[in-house]
Design an enzyme around this catalytic site. Structure first.
Site, PDB file in Angstrom:
ATOM      1  N   ASP A 174      -4.854  -8.386  -3.894  1.00  0.00           N
ATOM      2  CA  ASP A 174      -5.316  -8.209  -2.483  1.00  0.00           C
ATOM      3  C   ASP A 174      -6.468  -8.741  -2.036  1.00  0.00           C
ATOM      4  O   ASP A 174      -6.559  -9.910  -1.712  1.00  0.00           O
ATOM      5  CB  ASP A 174      -5.106  -6.627  -2.112  1.00  0.00           C
ATOM      6  CG  ASP A 174      -5.190  -6.220  -0.630  1.00  0.00           C
ATOM      7  OD1 ASP A 174      -5.214  -7.218  -0.207  1.00  0.00           O
ATOM      8  OD2 ASP A 174      -5.171  -5.201  -0.348  1.00  0.00           O
ATOM      9  N   HIS A 191       0.836  -1.258   0.065  1.00  0.00           N
ATOM     10  CA  HIS A 191      -0.029  -0.122  -0.106  1.00  0.00           C
ATOM     11  C   HIS A 191       0.969   1.427  -0.077  1.00  0.00           C
ATOM     12  O   HIS A 191       0.881   1.842  -0.920  1.00  0.00           O
ATOM     13  CB  HIS A 191      -0.985   0.248   1.217  1.00  0.00           C
ATOM     14  CG  HIS A 191      -1.875  -1.138   1.209  1.00  0.00           C
ATOM     15  ND1 HIS A 191      -2.573  -1.463   0.038  1.00  0.00           N
ATOM     16  CD2 HIS A 191      -2.154  -2.266   1.971  1.00  0.00           C
ATOM     17  CE1 HIS A 191      -3.359  -2.564   0.297  1.00  0.00           C
ATOM     18  NE2 HIS A 191      -3.064  -2.977   1.622  1.00  0.00           N
TER      19      HIS A 191
HETATM   20 ZN   LIG Z   1      -3.573  -7.133   2.478  1.00  0.00          ZN
END
Ligand SMILES: [Zn+2]
Length: 464
Positions: A326, A275
């Site tokens: 993800d 991220h």
């Molecule tokens: Zn994750």
């Protein structure tokens, strides 16, 4: 058993950073040996109406989260956020048995294979039973996930997660007790057991993953980073996904997450910050200095309201990027590749933000390289460009797919990245062996019908 050398002859071949018409991809023993004119005496496989490109790599994902697709897209009382979504995700995680997890993971990996992904990084934090007790086989769930990827035919890097606490000074919440461990050494011991268990399979590898600066105290991160470095294993962490992650880290440590990691010796070329959305200029510079990478997961990040990965500033600082599917809210890594650029266009009111210059296909190539080579590098795997000596992991694209029709050597990659989708992916080869053929599981792999039936049964159990 050694497979004989083969020359694949598509209409267009994207290999070693060039796209050429009429070139063959020559594969021997699971490895690319040449791209160009096919040598004599080699079996030829003509792929008419097709293009061959490097297979994609998803460096970050949680297979079990496939179970909540379509079930969190509504407004909770008050405001729906990452944190309310997390409650729904925890509720699903709390109910999964080993068989459910295996069935859900097979569906997740099957969909990734159909989307042209050859290698996955599974950020695995489900360790214990629903009551928080270790299973009789303490690696029961990790082995199920690895087994699911291998039944489908994918390479998998199991990123063995450590999870210690609910937050600074907070014990684990009841919904987090399946993730629990007593000591950072638990993950290292598990890794050694799992490495022994899968030692005969060259398509299985491992990494260490302190979950986040929220879920691990500083001492755990320091120890696990040192272990990863000593063993030359990838080190992955969730970093600054939400503003609250940064605020809590500042309050506990007096530094934002990336600078804390630097202080703990946890930033290096083997590190991947997943991220890294809410990062300041000093943190971006620290990532660049250390040679650490960032894994962006744009389809998940927009689904969760996380924010936009500053890919332009990261690339300018020399930070290598990768992509992850993800939460599996969508499985189309080409969409993640284009979203990396398109989200910045919306934020900056500009086009071609990440274009490195160098021609009409340069931006598409940069994004495709992030989706292929970038993901593999983050997992410690070679390859991703189909250059000689690299693993023969490749996808076969249907040039008759309406999304790609009319593409030529000079615009194939941009057409694929900006206008194509996983629907164009016909076949997938991993280590030179077919995993998907004509949009179905190849012979010898877990068959489509069984994957679907087992998945439906598991979902019915979870909803009951
Ligand atoms: Zn994750």
């Amino acid at each position: 058993v050694r497979v004989a050398a083969r020359a694949y002859l598509p209409d267009l071949l994207c290999a070693g950073d060039a796209v050429n018409a009429g070139d063959a991809l020559v594969v021997d023993g699971g490895v690319v040996v040449a791209a160009g004119a096919p040598p004599a005496g080699v079996e030829r496989v003509r792929l008419a109406g097709a293009a061959v490109v490097p297979a994609l790599a998803s460096a970050h994902g949680h297979a079990f989260q496939r179970a909540i697709r379509g079930r969190t897209e509504w407004r909770a009382a008050g405001r729906s956020t990452f944190w309310t979504w997390r409650e729904a995700m925890y509720a699903a995680a709390a109910r999964l048995g080993p068989e459910d997890l295996g069935a859900i993971a097979r569906m997740a990996f099957h969909e990734l294979a159909r989307a042209g992904v050859a290698a996955v990084g599974e950020f695995h934090y489900l360790h214990r039973d629903p009551a928080g007790r270790p299973y009789g086989d303490p690696d029961e769930l990790a082995a199920r996930v690895v087994g699911a990827a291998r039944e489908v035919g994918l390479r998998i890097a199991l990123l063995r997660v450590s999870y210690a606490r609910g937050g600074a000074g907070e014990p684990l919440a009841p919904a987090q007790r399946r993730f629990a461990e007593d000591d950072p050494g638990d993950a290292v011991a598990a890794l050694e057991r799992l490495a022994g268990r899968f030692a005969a399979d060259p398509l299985v590898s491992f990494g260490l993953a302190p979950h986040s600066v929220r879920a691990c105290p500083a001492g755990w991160i320091r120890d696990l980073a040192a272990e990863a470095r000593r063993r030359r294993l990838p080190l992955h962490l969730h970093v600054s996904e939400q503003p609250r992650d940064v605020e809590a880290c500042l309050a506990e440590h007096g530094a934002p997450p990336v600078l804390l990691l630097e202080r703990l010796g946890a930033l290096g070329p083997g590190t991947t910050a997943v991220h890294a959305i809410h990062v300041g200029a000093g943190e971006i510079a620290a990532l660049g200095r250390a040679g650490a990478g960032v894994c962006a997961c744009p389809t998940t990040e927009r689904s969760l309201g996380d924010g936009i990965v500053p890919a332009d500033r990261l690339l300018a600082a020399g930070v290598p990027l990768s992509l992850g599917a993800d939460s599996l809210v969508q499985v189309d890594l080409l969409e993640d590749a284009r979203a990396l650029e398109l989200h910045l266009r919306l934020a900056r009111l500009e086009r071609a933000v990440l274009d490195p210059g160098g021609g009409e296909d340069a931006l598409g190539r940069r994004l495709l390289a992030i989706a292929c080579r970038g993901g593999r590098a983050a997992l410690g795997l070679p390859g991703g460009a189909l250059a000689p000596g690299e693993p023969a992991d490749f996808a076969v694209l249907d040039l008759d797919d309406p999304g790609l029709a009319g593409a030529t050597a000079s615009d194939l990659v941009s057409t694929l990245v900006f206008g194509g989708s996983r629907a164009a992916i016909r076949d997938l080869y991993v280590a030179g062996e077919p995993v998907v053929l004509d949009r179905r599981a190849a012979p010898g792999r877990a068959p489509d019908e069984r994957i679907r039936a087992d998945f439906r049964a598991a979902m019915a159990r979870l909803r009951a």
